[in-house]
Enzyme design. Structure first.
Site, PDB file in Angstrom:
ATOM      1  N   TYR A 154     -18.446 -21.070  69.796  1.00  0.00           N
ATOM      2  CA  TYR A 154     -19.871 -20.926  69.517  1.00  0.00           C
ATOM      3  C   TYR A 154     -20.244 -19.485  69.171  1.00  0.00           C
ATOM      4  O   TYR A 154     -20.934 -19.222  68.181  1.00  0.00           O
ATOM      5  CB  TYR A 154     -20.663 -21.395  70.736  1.00  0.00           C
ATOM      6  CG  TYR A 154     -22.159 -21.343  70.600  1.00  0.00           C
ATOM      7  CD1 TYR A 154     -22.858 -22.404  70.031  1.00  0.00           C
ATOM      8  CD2 TYR A 154     -22.885 -20.254  71.060  1.00  0.00           C
ATOM      9  CE1 TYR A 154     -24.245 -22.368  69.923  1.00  0.00           C
ATOM     10  CE2 TYR A 154     -24.266 -20.205  70.963  1.00  0.00           C
ATOM     11  CZ  TYR A 154     -24.944 -21.273  70.387  1.00  0.00           C
ATOM     12  OH  TYR A 154     -26.312 -21.228  70.286  1.00  0.00           O
ATOM     13  N   LYS A 158     -22.128 -17.728  65.804  1.00  0.00           N
ATOM     14  CA  LYS A 158     -23.458 -17.125  65.849  1.00  0.00           C
ATOM     15  C   LYS A 158     -23.416 -15.652  65.430  1.00  0.00           C
ATOM     16  O   LYS A 158     -24.381 -15.132  64.872  1.00  0.00           O
ATOM     17  CB  LYS A 158     -24.057 -17.276  67.246  1.00  0.00           C
ATOM     18  CG  LYS A 158     -24.433 -18.715  67.588  1.00  0.00           C
ATOM     19  CD  LYS A 158     -25.472 -19.278  66.628  1.00  0.00           C
ATOM     20  CE  LYS A 158     -25.912 -20.673  67.027  1.00  0.00           C
ATOM     21  NZ  LYS A 158     -26.954 -21.233  66.126  1.00  0.00           N
TER      22      LYS A 158
END
Length: 269
Positions: A154, A158
């Site tokens: 993740y 990002k």
């Protein structure tokens, strides 16, 4: 008569995306909610319509499928022309783990949805806006855009969204298109509420990690999104704005104090 603003919110069926769609609806915009879940999408569109949107509709979209995102662009253009605002909010979350334990299939899925899905939305609507000579794109990053959190699929995605936002701001600025992002902190969405109810998250411990000792509400992120996409932010582009109740400043400040505590000032006569 002023032109009605058209807003596309990809990932607008729930959570932060839905709050953003509802906030633009309150401004009287045409609101297109895009996402995979038909039932939630239809509900979100109905709420936007009741909340003041000039036109509110749901278009089923899967950001993991480039053809689906292209079809969304064609549908929006046919109905409204080039949109004024495009919000890329679709994403999936990850539980904490170590880099050495990261499974490659999960990593690939995270990148396909969180980063490439954002890239596709930027490409499709960036082209439409560039041709129109105006527009604002808003990407949704995370605290993980700035900090090395223990989310090995993740967090890198990002980080990449932050870089993408900056690159696009430079590329599209000459065409009159602004590109910014928001980076939400611990947001009290339905998912987090559910984890708290199950005892999987400690709300007081989470709030203690923020300078303001509070959760971020979805509407807080929506207000930031509205500002960044409005003419009030006409000279702002390439920015990723934390909406985190001060998490990013609290963490290093508190850790520094552990090794270098502030000593009480001695009383003077």
């Amino acid at each position: 008569m002023a032109e009605t603003c058209t807003v596309v919110v990809i990932g607008g069926t729930s959570g932060i995306g839905r709050a953003i769609a509802e906030r633009f609806a309150q401004e009287g915009a045409n609101v297109v909610v895009a996402g995979r879940d038909r039932a939630r999408g239809a509900e979100a569109a109905d709420i936007c319509g009741a909340g003041g949107a000039a036109d509110a509709r749901f278009i089923e979209t899967d950001v993991a499928n480039p053809d689906s995102v292209e079809a969304l662009g064609h549908s929006v253009e046919a109905a409204f022309g080039a949109p004024h605002v495009a919000v890329n909010c679709a994403g999936i979350l990850q539980s904490g783990k170590r880099v050495l334990d990261q499974q490659l299939d999960e990593d690939e899925r995270m990148w396909r949805v969180n980063y490439r899905g954002t890239l596709l939305g930027c490409q499709v609507f960036g082209r439409l806006m560039s041709a129109a000579g105006r527009g604002a794109i808003l990407n949704v990053g995370s605290l993980a855009s700035f900090a090395p959190l223990s989310l090995p699929a993740y967090a890198p995605g990002k980080h990449a969204v932050l870089a993408l936002t900056q690159m696009l701001a430079a590329e599209l600025g000459p065409m009159g298109v602004r590109v910014n992002a928001v980076a939400p902190g611990y947001t009290l969405s339905d998912g987090l509420k559910d984890k708290i109810a199950k005892g999987e998250r400690n709300p007081e411990a989470i709030k203690a990690t923020t300078a303001l000792r509070r959760f971020v509400q979805p509407r807080d992120v929506a207000e930031a999104a509205l500002f960044l996409c409005s003419e009030r932010a006409a000279s702002i582009t390439g920015v990723t704005l934390p909406v985190d109740a001060g998490w990013l400043v609290q963490a290093p400040y508190a850790h520094y104090l552990q090794g270098n505590p502030i000593r009480p000032v001695s009383a003077t006569a």
